[in-house]
Every structure is written in C-alpha cells, then in structure tokens.
Design a protein around this motif. Structure first.
Motif, short mmCIF file in Angstrom:
data_model
loop_
_atom_site.label_atom_id
_atom_site.label_comp_id
_atom_site.label_asym_id
_atom_site.label_seq_id
_atom_site.Cartn_x
_atom_site.Cartn_y
_atom_site.Cartn_z
N ARG A 12 0.84 -1.19 0.00
CA ARG A 12 0.00 0.00 0.00
C ARG A 12 0.88 1.25 0.00
N THR A 13 0.37 2.31 -0.62
CA THR A 13 1.11 3.58 -0.59
C THR A 13 1.07 4.15 0.82
N LEU A 14 1.95 5.09 1.08
CA LEU A 14 1.90 5.77 2.38
C LEU A 14 0.54 6.43 2.59
N TYR A 15 0.01 6.97 1.52
CA TYR A 15 -1.32 7.60 1.58
C TYR A 15 -2.34 6.60 2.11
N GLU A 16 -2.34 5.40 1.57
CA GLU A 16 -3.28 4.36 2.01
C GLU A 16 -2.98 3.92 3.44
N GLN A 17 -1.70 3.73 3.76
CA GLN A 17 -1.33 3.31 5.10
C GLN A 17 -1.72 4.35 6.15
N MET A 18 -1.69 5.63 5.76
CA MET A 18 -2.04 6.71 6.69
C MET A 18 -3.54 6.90 6.85
N GLY A 19 -4.32 6.21 6.05
CA GLY A 19 -5.77 6.33 6.17
C GLY A 19 -6.42 7.10 5.06
N ALA A 53 -8.75 27.44 1.39
CA ALA A 53 -7.38 27.17 1.85
C ALA A 53 -7.29 25.79 2.47
N GLU A 54 -8.30 25.41 3.24
CA GLU A 54 -8.33 24.08 3.83
C GLU A 54 -8.32 23.00 2.75
N GLU A 55 -9.11 23.21 1.71
CA GLU A 55 -9.16 22.26 0.60
C GLU A 55 -7.81 22.15 -0.10
N ARG A 56 -7.15 23.28 -0.34
CA ARG A 56 -5.83 23.25 -0.99
C ARG A 56 -4.82 22.49 -0.13
N PHE A 57 -4.85 22.73 1.18
CA PHE A 57 -3.92 22.06 2.08
C PHE A 57 -4.18 20.56 2.09
N ARG A 58 -5.44 20.18 2.14
CA ARG A 58 -5.80 18.76 2.11
C ARG A 58 -5.31 18.10 0.83
N GLN A 63 -1.59 14.54 -2.00
CA GLN A 63 -0.70 14.27 -3.12
C GLN A 63 0.72 13.97 -2.64
N TYR A 64 1.21 14.75 -1.70
CA TYR A 64 2.58 14.56 -1.21
C TYR A 64 2.79 13.15 -0.67
N TRP A 65 1.77 12.62 0.00
CA TRP A 65 1.91 11.31 0.62
C TRP A 65 1.41 10.17 -0.27
N GLY A 66 1.27 10.42 -1.56
CA GLY A 66 1.00 9.34 -2.51
C GLY A 66 -0.43 9.20 -2.96
N GLY A 67 -1.28 10.16 -2.62
CA GLY A 67 -2.68 10.10 -3.02
C GLY A 67 -2.90 10.73 -4.38
N PRO A 68 -4.13 11.08 -4.68
CA PRO A 68 -4.47 11.66 -5.98
C PRO A 68 -3.65 12.92 -6.27
N THR A 69 -3.41 13.16 -7.54
CA THR A 69 -2.59 14.30 -7.97
C THR A 69 -3.43 15.54 -8.28
N THR A 70 -4.57 15.62 -7.66
CA THR A 70 -5.50 16.73 -7.90
C THR A 70 -4.86 18.09 -7.63
N TYR A 71 -4.01 18.18 -6.61
CA TYR A 71 -3.38 19.47 -6.30
C TYR A 71 -2.62 19.99 -7.51
N SER A 72 -1.72 19.19 -8.05
CA SER A 72 -0.91 19.62 -9.20
C SER A 72 -1.76 19.84 -10.45
N GLU A 73 -2.78 19.04 -10.60
CA GLU A 73 -3.65 19.19 -11.76
C GLU A 73 -4.41 20.51 -11.74
N THR A 74 -4.73 20.99 -10.57
CA THR A 74 -5.50 22.24 -10.47
C THR A 74 -4.66 23.45 -10.14
N ARG A 75 -3.52 23.27 -9.47
CA ARG A 75 -2.73 24.41 -9.01
C ARG A 75 -1.32 24.45 -9.57
N GLY A 76 -0.90 23.39 -10.25
CA GLY A 76 0.48 23.34 -10.73
C GLY A 76 1.41 22.84 -9.64
N HIS A 77 2.70 23.01 -9.87
CA HIS A 77 3.72 22.58 -8.91
C HIS A 77 3.50 23.29 -7.58
N PRO A 78 3.68 22.60 -6.46
CA PRO A 78 3.43 23.25 -5.17
C PRO A 78 4.26 24.51 -4.90
#
Length: 134
Positions: A12-19, A53-58, A63-78
């Motif tokens: 499992r990815t870290l994202y999955e392991q973290m819940g 802001a809460e949504e962007r942070f989430r 994404q950082y911990w291996g989940g969906p790449t929605t952040y980069s898709e909507t905001r670009g590189h962090p």
C-alpha cells in the motif's frame, strides 16, 4: 474467474497506510480551526472563508503522501517557498503553524511510525518556510 488480491501492508502507498482522504481531511480541518482563531496566522489568509485554503492544504498533503494528484492538476507545482514568499513567516509564525498542524496530526491518530514520519516532514517544511527573523 480470478480476483485481485488485497495489497499487503507493504504494497500500500503511504497515503493508504495513513488512512487516505479521511486522515488528511482531519489534519486540514483541525489545522484551519486553529488558524481561524490565531491572531498571527489568520491575517495571512486573505479569504474570510478558510474553506478554500483548507481544501488546498488537504489536496497538497494527499498528493505529497502518494494520493491523488489533484493538487498539481488544479494548481500546478506546489512551489511552497514561492507561494509563501509574500508573507512574513517568522519563527513565531512557524511555531504557531506547527502547533495547529500538530493538533491535526494528533486527531489523525496514526500508528507511531507513520505519525513520526509525518511530524518530521511537517517540522522540516515549517522550518524551510521561515523567510524573516524580524
């Protein structure tokens, strides 16, 4: 007919392991509950409604911990340092940020090894954001 086996914990990815999404939603929610009442940090958020802001942070944490790449898709590189450059991020602001984000990590109730990994990352990231000592 064969079915896919469930991944072992090591697969499992870290994202999955973290819940997954629930964990990062909890961290972001608790963090922004603290920011909303913090006289040093709240002025750094131009939006009266901290929901976006809460949504962007989430999305970033997910994404950082291996989940969906929605952040980069909507905001670009962090580009964390660039995005925080307009704000006076002092050691006091860093410490307040850490207080609120660690309260979120406390609520996430992660296994000890994952908790330590997440806290280490957040502490290093917070120190990297400091851009003034006055």
């Amino acid at each position: 007919m064969s079915t896919a086996a469930e991944p072992t914990p090591d697969e499992r990815t870290l994202y999955e392991q973290m819940g997954g999404a629930d964990t990062f939603a909890t961290i972001a929610r608790v963090f922004y509950e603290g920011v909303a009442t913090d006289p040093l940090l709240k002025p750094m958020y131009p939006e009266e409604d901290l929901g976006p802001a809460e949504e962007r942070f989430r999305l970033f944490l997910s994404q950082y911990w291996g989940g969906p790449t929605t952040y980069s898709e909507t905001r670009g590189h962090p580009r964390l340092r660039m995005r925080h450059a307009p704000f006076r991020v002092t050691p006091e602001a860093r410490d307040r940020w850490l207080t609120h984000v660690m309260a979120g990590v406390d609520q996430a109730d992660l296994p000890p090894e994952l908790d330590a990994l997440l806290r280490d990352y957040l502490e290093r990231a917070a120190h990297a954001m400091v851009n003034t000592f006055v």
